[in-house]
Write a protein that holds these residues in place. Structure first.
Motif, PDB file in Angstrom:
ATOM      1  N   LEU A   1      45.974  21.931  23.752  1.00 56.80           N
ATOM      2  CA  LEU A   1      44.785  20.921  23.587  1.00 56.80           C
ATOM      3  C   LEU A   1      44.045  20.569  24.909  1.00 56.80           C
ATOM      4  O   LEU A   1      43.174  20.595  25.173  1.00 56.80           O
ATOM      5  CB  LEU A   1      45.116  19.890  22.751  1.00 56.80           C
ATOM      6  CG  LEU A   1      43.872  18.876  22.423  1.00 56.80           C
ATOM      7  CD1 LEU A   1      42.910  19.371  21.666  1.00 56.80           C
ATOM      8  CD2 LEU A   1      44.566  17.488  21.779  1.00 56.80           C
ATOM      9  N   PHE A   2      44.956  20.176  25.871  1.00 53.52           N
ATOM     10  CA  PHE A   2      44.329  19.718  27.008  1.00 53.52           C
ATOM     11  C   PHE A   2      43.894  20.680  27.894  1.00 53.52           C
ATOM     12  O   PHE A   2      42.623  20.743  28.564  1.00 53.52           O
ATOM     13  CB  PHE A   2      45.603  19.261  27.725  1.00 53.52           C
ATOM     14  CG  PHE A   2      45.303  18.640  29.554  1.00 53.52           C
ATOM     15  CD1 PHE A   2      44.582  17.541  29.352  1.00 53.52           C
ATOM     16  CD2 PHE A   2      45.713  19.417  30.482  1.00 53.52           C
ATOM     17  CE1 PHE A   2      44.435  17.124  30.965  1.00 53.52           C
ATOM     18  CE2 PHE A   2      45.201  18.954  31.809  1.00 53.52           C
ATOM     19  CZ  PHE A   2      44.617  17.598  32.062  1.00 53.52           C
ATOM     20  N   LYS A   3      44.537  21.949  28.005  1.00 55.80           N
ATOM     21  CA  LYS A   3      43.875  23.251  28.533  1.00 55.80           C
ATOM     22  C   LYS A   3      42.505  23.653  27.796  1.00 55.80           C
ATOM     23  O   LYS A   3      41.270  23.602  28.489  1.00 55.80           O
ATOM     24  CB  LYS A   3      44.752  24.351  28.402  1.00 55.80           C
ATOM     25  CG  LYS A   3      44.516  25.542  29.159  1.00 55.80           C
ATOM     26  CD  LYS A   3      45.646  26.546  28.923  1.00 55.80           C
ATOM     27  CE  LYS A   3      45.078  27.927  29.690  1.00 55.80           C
ATOM     28  NZ  LYS A   3      46.132  28.866  29.426  1.00 55.80           N
TER      29      LYS A   3
ATOM     30  N   ASP B   1      55.648  20.197  20.168  1.00 57.22           N
ATOM     31  CA  ASP B   1      54.677  19.292  20.345  1.00 57.22           C
ATOM     32  C   ASP B   1      53.990  19.167  21.754  1.00 57.22           C
ATOM     33  O   ASP B   1      52.990  19.128  22.005  1.00 57.22           O
ATOM     34  CB  ASP B   1      54.966  17.710  20.099  1.00 57.22           C
ATOM     35  CG  ASP B   1      55.489  17.601  18.524  1.00 57.22           C
ATOM     36  OD1 ASP B   1      54.912  18.376  17.731  1.00 57.22           O
ATOM     37  OD2 ASP B   1      56.291  16.573  18.176  1.00 57.22           O
ATOM     38  N   ILE B   2      54.895  19.465  22.776  1.00 59.22           N
ATOM     39  CA  ILE B   2      54.521  19.390  24.161  1.00 59.22           C
ATOM     40  C   ILE B   2      53.401  20.623  24.402  1.00 59.22           C
ATOM     41  O   ILE B   2      52.594  20.746  25.161  1.00 59.22           O
ATOM     42  CB  ILE B   2      55.591  19.423  25.310  1.00 59.22           C
ATOM     43  CG1 ILE B   2      56.274  17.996  25.148  1.00 59.22           C
ATOM     44  CG2 ILE B   2      55.172  19.815  26.436  1.00 59.22           C
ATOM     45  CD1 ILE B   2      57.526  17.708  25.841  1.00 59.22           C
ATOM     46  N   GLN B   3      53.919  21.738  23.852  1.00 57.59           N
ATOM     47  CA  GLN B   3      53.252  22.952  24.076  1.00 57.59           C
ATOM     48  C   GLN B   3      51.656  22.908  23.571  1.00 57.59           C
ATOM     49  O   GLN B   3      50.646  23.072  24.001  1.00 57.59           O
ATOM     50  CB  GLN B   3      53.829  24.218  23.303  1.00 57.59           C
ATOM     51  CG  GLN B   3      55.120  24.716  24.303  1.00 57.59           C
ATOM     52  CD  GLN B   3      55.793  25.900  23.474  1.00 57.59           C
ATOM     53  OE1 GLN B   3      55.872  25.777  22.059  1.00 57.59           O
ATOM     54  NE2 GLN B   3      56.639  26.532  23.999  1.00 57.59           N
TER      55      GLN B   3
ATOM     56  N   LYS C   1      65.414  18.064  16.338  1.00 62.86           N
ATOM     57  CA  LYS C   1      64.354  17.029  16.742  1.00 62.86           C
ATOM     58  C   LYS C   1      63.826  17.529  18.428  1.00 62.86           C
ATOM     59  O   LYS C   1      62.635  17.392  18.545  1.00 62.86           O
ATOM     60  CB  LYS C   1      64.887  15.640  17.274  1.00 62.86           C
ATOM     61  CG  LYS C   1      64.985  14.665  15.893  1.00 62.86           C
ATOM     62  CD  LYS C   1      65.671  13.358  16.081  1.00 62.86           C
ATOM     63  CE  LYS C   1      65.801  12.595  15.061  1.00 62.86           C
ATOM     64  NZ  LYS C   1      66.298  11.334  15.129  1.00 62.86           N
ATOM     65  N   LYS C   2      64.792  18.018  19.070  1.00 62.96           N
ATOM     66  CA  LYS C   2      64.306  18.564  20.538  1.00 62.96           C
ATOM     67  C   LYS C   2      63.468  19.704  20.221  1.00 62.96           C
ATOM     68  O   LYS C   2      62.540  19.967  20.985  1.00 62.96           O
ATOM     69  CB  LYS C   2      65.502  18.881  21.211  1.00 62.96           C
ATOM     70  CG  LYS C   2      66.480  17.781  21.795  1.00 62.96           C
ATOM     71  CD  LYS C   2      67.481  18.116  22.642  1.00 62.96           C
ATOM     72  CE  LYS C   2      68.260  17.026  22.980  1.00 62.96           C
ATOM     73  NZ  LYS C   2      69.322  17.120  23.984  1.00 62.96           N
ATOM     74  N   GLY C   3      63.613  20.561  19.249  1.00 62.36           N
ATOM     75  CA  GLY C   3      62.781  21.703  19.105  1.00 62.36           C
ATOM     76  C   GLY C   3      61.418  21.267  18.737  1.00 62.36           C
ATOM     77  O   GLY C   3      60.535  22.046  19.149  1.00 62.36           O
TER      78      GLY C   3
END
Length: 116
Positions: A30-32, A23-25, A16-18
């Protein structure tokens, strides 16, 4: 596999942590991409001395409107979703001037016969 993960909770939590990290990356990428960014392009050439950097150029990636739209639709759906829901309340009255006429009166009107 599902049963094995349930019986080994530490492995399940690690998986799950992986996923959260990836997901954050992806969110950051996407934001960038939505805002545009600057990057350095490095050109290397193979020489007798080995692989050498021959050129470094700073370039700009223009903002991506598709990424921006995707971001906004997901982050602010009430303001950016395509489908808008509108509620109308109140009574919509329809006035029918022929409502109280008899069938005979309606036939006369339809045939163009004036009863006066």
């Amino acid at each position: 596999l599902g049963n094995w993960k349930k019986s080994h909770l530490e492995i399940l939590e690690a998986l799950k942590k992986g996923k959260e990290v990836v997901d954050i990356q992806v969110e950051n990428a996407l934001f960038k991409r939505a805002l545009g960014y600057e990057f350095v392009e490095i050109t290397k050439e193979l020489t007798d001395a080995g692989l050498l950097v021959t050129k470094e150029v700073t370039k700009q990636q223009a903002p991506d409107t598709t990424a921006a739209i995707f971001w906004l639709k997901n982050r602010k759906p009430n303001e950016w979703r395509d489908k808008r829901e509108t509620q109308i309340s109140g009574d919509i009255g329809v006035r029918n001037p022929m409502q109280n006429l008899t069938e005979e009166e309606l036939r006369r009107l339809a045939n163009g016969i004036d009863g006066t």
